[in-house]
Design a protein around this motif. Structure first.
Motif, PDB file in Angstrom:
ATOM      1  N   LYS A   1      -6.278 -13.789   4.979  1.00  0.00           N
ATOM      2  CA  LYS A   1      -6.600 -12.524   5.647  1.00  0.00           C
ATOM      3  C   LYS A   1      -5.429 -11.555   5.693  1.00  0.00           C
ATOM      4  CE  LYS A   1     -10.256 -14.428   8.561  1.00  0.00           C
ATOM      5  NZ  LYS A   1     -10.780 -14.567   9.923  1.00  0.00           N
ATOM      6  N   ALA A   2      -4.358 -11.847   4.975  1.00  0.00           N
ATOM      7  CA  ALA A   2      -3.226 -10.928   4.906  1.00  0.00           C
ATOM      8  C   ALA A   2      -3.188 -10.327   3.506  1.00  0.00           C
ATOM      9  CB  ALA A   2      -1.920 -11.654   5.211  1.00  0.00           C
ATOM     10  N   THR A   3      -3.101  -8.999   3.434  1.00  0.00           N
ATOM     11  CA  THR A   3      -3.087  -8.313   2.149  1.00  0.00           C
ATOM     12  C   THR A   3      -1.654  -7.951   1.773  1.00  0.00           C
ATOM     13  OG1 THR A   3      -5.282  -7.398   2.566  1.00  0.00           O
ATOM     14  CG2 THR A   3      -3.967  -6.321   0.868  1.00  0.00           C
ATOM     15  N   VAL A   4      -1.285  -8.215   0.509  1.00  0.00           N
ATOM     16  CA  VAL A   4       0.065  -7.954   0.011  1.00  0.00           C
ATOM     17  C   VAL A   4      -0.034  -7.023  -1.183  1.00  0.00           C
ATOM     18  CG1 VAL A   4       2.154  -8.974  -0.955  1.00  0.00           C
ATOM     19  CG2 VAL A   4       0.841 -10.224   0.772  1.00  0.00           C
ATOM     20  N   GLU A   5       0.759  -5.954  -1.169  1.00  0.00           N
ATOM     21  CA  GLU A   5       0.792  -5.026  -2.295  1.00  0.00           C
ATOM     22  C   GLU A   5       1.854  -5.462  -3.296  1.00  0.00           C
ATOM     23  OE1 GLU A   5       1.442  -1.224  -0.455  1.00  0.00           O
ATOM     24  OE2 GLU A   5      -0.704  -0.868  -0.214  1.00  0.00           O
ATOM     25  N   ILE A   6       1.555  -5.311  -4.576  1.00  0.00           N
ATOM     26  CA  ILE A   6       2.477  -5.713  -5.644  1.00  0.00           C
ATOM     27  C   ILE A   6       3.000  -4.451  -6.316  1.00  0.00           C
ATOM     28  CG2 ILE A   6       2.703  -6.937  -7.826  1.00  0.00           C
ATOM     29  CD1 ILE A   6       0.533  -8.824  -6.898  1.00  0.00           C
ATOM     30  N   PRO A   7       4.305  -4.176  -6.219  1.00  0.00           N
ATOM     31  CA  PRO A   7       4.882  -2.977  -6.830  1.00  0.00           C
ATOM     32  C   PRO A   7       5.357  -3.258  -8.251  1.00  0.00           C
ATOM     33  CG  PRO A   7       6.523  -4.023  -5.461  1.00  0.00           C
ATOM     34  CD  PRO A   7       5.284  -4.878  -5.355  1.00  0.00           C
ATOM     35  N   SER A   8       5.584  -2.196  -8.999  1.00  0.00           N
ATOM     36  CA  SER A   8       6.125  -2.341 -10.347  1.00  0.00           C
ATOM     37  C   SER A   8       7.654  -2.340 -10.285  1.00  0.00           C
ATOM     38  CB  SER A   8       5.645  -1.199 -11.244  1.00  0.00           C
ATOM     39  OG  SER A   8       6.298  -1.257 -12.500  1.00  0.00           O
ATOM     40  N   PRO A   9       8.301  -3.282 -10.952  1.00  0.00           N
ATOM     41  CA  PRO A   9       9.764  -3.294 -10.973  1.00  0.00           C
ATOM     42  C   PRO A   9      10.341  -2.418 -12.086  1.00  0.00           C
ATOM     43  CG  PRO A   9       8.924  -5.275 -11.993  1.00  0.00           C
ATOM     44  CD  PRO A   9       7.730  -4.491 -11.548  1.00  0.00           C
ATOM     45  N   VAL A  10       9.471  -1.845 -12.935  1.00  0.00           N
ATOM     46  CA  VAL A  10       9.955  -1.089 -14.089  1.00  0.00           C
ATOM     47  C   VAL A  10       9.097   0.160 -14.296  1.00  0.00           C
ATOM     48  CG1 VAL A  10      10.850  -3.128 -15.278  1.00  0.00           C
ATOM     49  CG2 VAL A  10       8.480  -2.422 -15.651  1.00  0.00           C
ATOM     50  N   ASP A  11       9.613   1.062 -15.150  1.00  0.00           N
ATOM     51  CA  ASP A  11       8.835   2.193 -15.637  1.00  0.00           C
ATOM     52  C   ASP A  11       8.193   1.792 -16.958  1.00  0.00           C
ATOM     53  OD1 ASP A  11       9.795   3.621 -13.508  1.00  0.00           O
ATOM     54  OD2 ASP A  11      11.387   4.613 -14.651  1.00  0.00           O
TER      55      ASP A  11
ATOM     56  N   ALA B   1      -4.472  -5.012  13.662  1.00  0.00           N
ATOM     57  CA  ALA B   1      -5.557  -5.530  12.826  1.00  0.00           C
ATOM     58  C   ALA B   1      -6.362  -4.397  12.209  1.00  0.00           C
ATOM     59  CB  ALA B   1      -6.462  -6.434  13.656  1.00  0.00           C
ATOM     60  N   ARG B   2      -6.606  -3.344  12.977  1.00  0.00           N
ATOM     61  CA  ARG B   2      -7.439  -2.243  12.476  1.00  0.00           C
ATOM     62  C   ARG B   2      -6.727  -1.403  11.431  1.00  0.00           C
ATOM     63  NH1 ARG B   2      -8.927  -1.880  18.242  1.00  0.00           N
ATOM     64  NH2 ARG B   2     -11.009  -2.806  18.458  1.00  0.00           N
ATOM     65  N   ASN B   3      -5.398  -1.253  11.549  1.00  0.00           N
ATOM     66  CA  ASN B   3      -4.692  -0.451  10.541  1.00  0.00           C
ATOM     67  C   ASN B   3      -4.074  -1.301   9.438  1.00  0.00           C
ATOM     68  OD1 ASN B   3      -2.197  -1.450  11.544  1.00  0.00           O
ATOM     69  ND2 ASN B   3      -2.059   0.213  13.038  1.00  0.00           N
ATOM     70  N   GLY B   4      -4.358  -2.612   9.448  1.00  0.00           N
ATOM     71  CA  GLY B   4      -3.944  -3.480   8.353  1.00  0.00           C
ATOM     72  C   GLY B   4      -2.497  -3.894   8.356  1.00  0.00           C
ATOM     73  N   THR B   5      -1.807  -3.784   9.492  1.00  0.00           N
ATOM     74  CA  THR B   5      -0.381  -4.136   9.544  1.00  0.00           C
ATOM     75  C   THR B   5      -0.123  -5.469  10.237  1.00  0.00           C
ATOM     76  OG1 THR B   5      -0.082  -2.892  11.613  1.00  0.00           O
ATOM     77  CG2 THR B   5       0.272  -1.704   9.532  1.00  0.00           C
ATOM     78  N   ALA B   6      -1.177  -6.175  10.639  1.00  0.00           N
ATOM     79  CA  ALA B   6      -0.981  -7.458  11.323  1.00  0.00           C
ATOM     80  C   ALA B   6      -0.380  -8.476  10.369  1.00  0.00           C
ATOM     81  CB  ALA B   6      -2.306  -7.976  11.872  1.00  0.00           C
ATOM     82  N   ALA B   7       0.609  -9.210  10.848  1.00  0.00           N
ATOM     83  CA  ALA B   7       1.237 -10.245  10.034  1.00  0.00           C
ATOM     84  C   ALA B   7       0.316 -11.461   9.934  1.00  0.00           C
ATOM     85  CB  ALA B   7       2.574 -10.655  10.658  1.00  0.00           C
ATOM     86  N   ARG B   8       0.552 -12.280   8.919  1.00  0.00           N
ATOM     87  CA  ARG B   8      -0.321 -13.426   8.697  1.00  0.00           C
ATOM     88  C   ARG B   8      -0.305 -14.384   9.885  1.00  0.00           C
ATOM     89  NH1 ARG B   8       0.294 -17.909   4.818  1.00  0.00           N
ATOM     90  NH2 ARG B   8       2.253 -16.971   4.180  1.00  0.00           N
TER      91      ARG B   8
END
Length: 443
Positions: free
Chosen positions: A44-54, A344-351
């Motif tokens: 139930k925890a969402t993690v964003e994956i960033p790009s390390p390169v151009d 929880a409502r704004n999606g910032t709750a930790a796992r």
């Protein structure tokens, strides 16, 4: 040009896989360093994956809804330079090392490089190919509807049986030429009307038939909710006990405390009072503050009382946890409850804030209904449901008086909690809420 491979990062200790819930890019898209490429979910925890390169996206390794193992290739990016680069995107940073040229999949060669001066065309993945298929041929236009042969105000002649048939078929009889005496419309005339390809009259605006369907893939939090509910209902034999509680005095006390609260204190709802009443009751019945591992056949009773609060969010139902409720005051419980619900409502709750509860409260507030049958949050053994407060007439022995009444609808795992113990638990909470001063008496 080189190739950079981004793999599924290790998103948490002990997590071997994660579900892909969102792509922010597609093949051919340019990307910049630190640009968010995708989002994955676990526990139930969402993690964003960033790009390390151009670079430019060449290939996506999964569809939304797929479960991807940690370290499995997630996407490939074309970057400036020679050779090929591979990297794992981890929580603590990125790494790249030189390696032999990569292939798209086992046994496949990488996409051919475009001639100088041409923009490389990425090879479509299986799920992108669906969008490249030719659209279905357009359906032939329907036969034109014959022009009305009568004035709109003229009522056509027809028998009741003919009128009923026309009504059921959606046919406007003013569009049908009658061949009977005096222009009367017969069943044969309706048959001829339909045989010519004439269409039934259009339904009034807003009453048209609708045949469209929409398929929605169950992914992310919604899929986890579905799995959790299936697990709970198939493995836990529920018993639900409902009792009404007179909260008139409690509501008067709550209003008084809110009127006198300090600027830094949160507004009190009924939930902090219920939490404190549950803490006192669970101290007397520790067998209900427990989890049950039915695979191992082990009941774990917890001295700590971690109360999960079922919370509706834009993405679906989550259960943030108020930890160590036994050590919190009414005001502290209210503050923590507000903080967790907002997170929880704004999606910032930790796992860790969304797991580890030992008992759960579920409430629909003003929409709470009269009675509910809450589903236990597996592997817990009990859940307390709060229904709406309503003013009802109550007989006091001499007359009916208005009182504020609320039902508690609570479910228990009948393998662990007997009906007598369930009733005793709820009755004790009822007594504390109906005489709220008892909530504040220690010992």
């Amino acid at each position: 040009m080189g190739e950079f491979i981004i793999k599924m990062p290790d998103v948490g200790e002990g997590v071997a896989e994660a579900e892909l819930v969102e792509w922010h890019v597609k093949p051919g898209d340019p990307v910049r360093e630190d640009m968010v490429l995708a989002a994955v979910m676990t526990d139930k925890a969402t993690v964003e994956i960033p790009s390390p390169v151009d670079g430019t996206v060449l290939w996506l390794g999964a569809e939304v809804g797929d479960t991807v193992a940690v370290k499995a290739p997630l996407l490939r990016i074309e970057i400036a330079g020679e050779g090929s680069a591979r990297a794992d995107v981890a929580a603590g940073g990125e790494a790249a090392e030189k390696a032999e040229p990569a292939t798209d999949r086992a046994g496949e060669e990488p996409p051919a490089k475009a001639p100088v001066g041409e923009v490389p065309q990425p090879r479509p993945t299986a799920f992108e190919a669906k969008t490249l298929e030719a659209p279905p041929p357009q359906r032939a236009a329907a036969a034109p509807v014959p022009r009305d042969i009568r004035e709109p105000v003229e009522k056509p002649l027809a028998s009741p049986a003919v009128r009923l048939r026309a009504q059921e078929a959606g046919i406007d009889l003013r569009q049908v030429a009658g061949t009977g005496p005096a222009g009367r419309i017969t069943h044969d005339d309706i048959d001829q009307f339909l045989a010519r390809g004439a269409q039934p009259a259009a339904a009034p605006a807003g009453l048209a038939r609708k045949t469209a369907t929409e398929e929605i893939k169950v992914t992310g939090l919604r899929r986890r909710i579905a799995e959790k509910m299936r697990l709970a209902t198939t493995r836990i034999p529920h018993i639900t006990y409902v009792e009404e509680v007179d909260v008139t005095d409690l509501e008067d006390l709550r209003a008084t405390m809110n009127d006198g609260r300090k600027p830094d204190q949160p507004k009190l709802t009924i939930l902090p009072f219920l939490m404190r009443a549950m803490v006192k009751t669970l101290g007397e019945q520790p067998g209900i503050n427990a989890t049950f591992d039915d695979d191992a056949g082990i009941i774990t009773r917890s001295a700590a009382i971690h109360i999960g609060i079922a919370t509706q969010t834009p993405a679906g139902l989550t259960v943030p946890v108020v930890r160590h409720a036994e050590a919190r005051t009414i005001w502290d419980s209210a503050a923590e409850l507000t903080r967790l619900a907002d997170a929880a409502r704004n999606g910032t709750a930790a796992r860790e804030e969304l797991s580890g509860s030992t008992i759960t409260i579920t409430s629909l507030g003003a929409l709470g209904g009269i009675v509910t049958t809450p589903i236990i949050n597996h592997p817990e053994v009990a859940i307390v449901g709060v229904n709406k407060i309503a003013v009802r007439p109550v007989w006091d022995g001499t007359q009916f008086i208005p009182r504020k009444i609320m039902n508690l609808s609570s479910s228990f795992d009948h393998r662990i909690v007997d009906g007598w113990n369930a009733a005793t638990f709820v009755q004790r909470i009822k007594a504390l809420l109906e005489t709220p001063a008892l909530i504040f008496i220690e010992g």
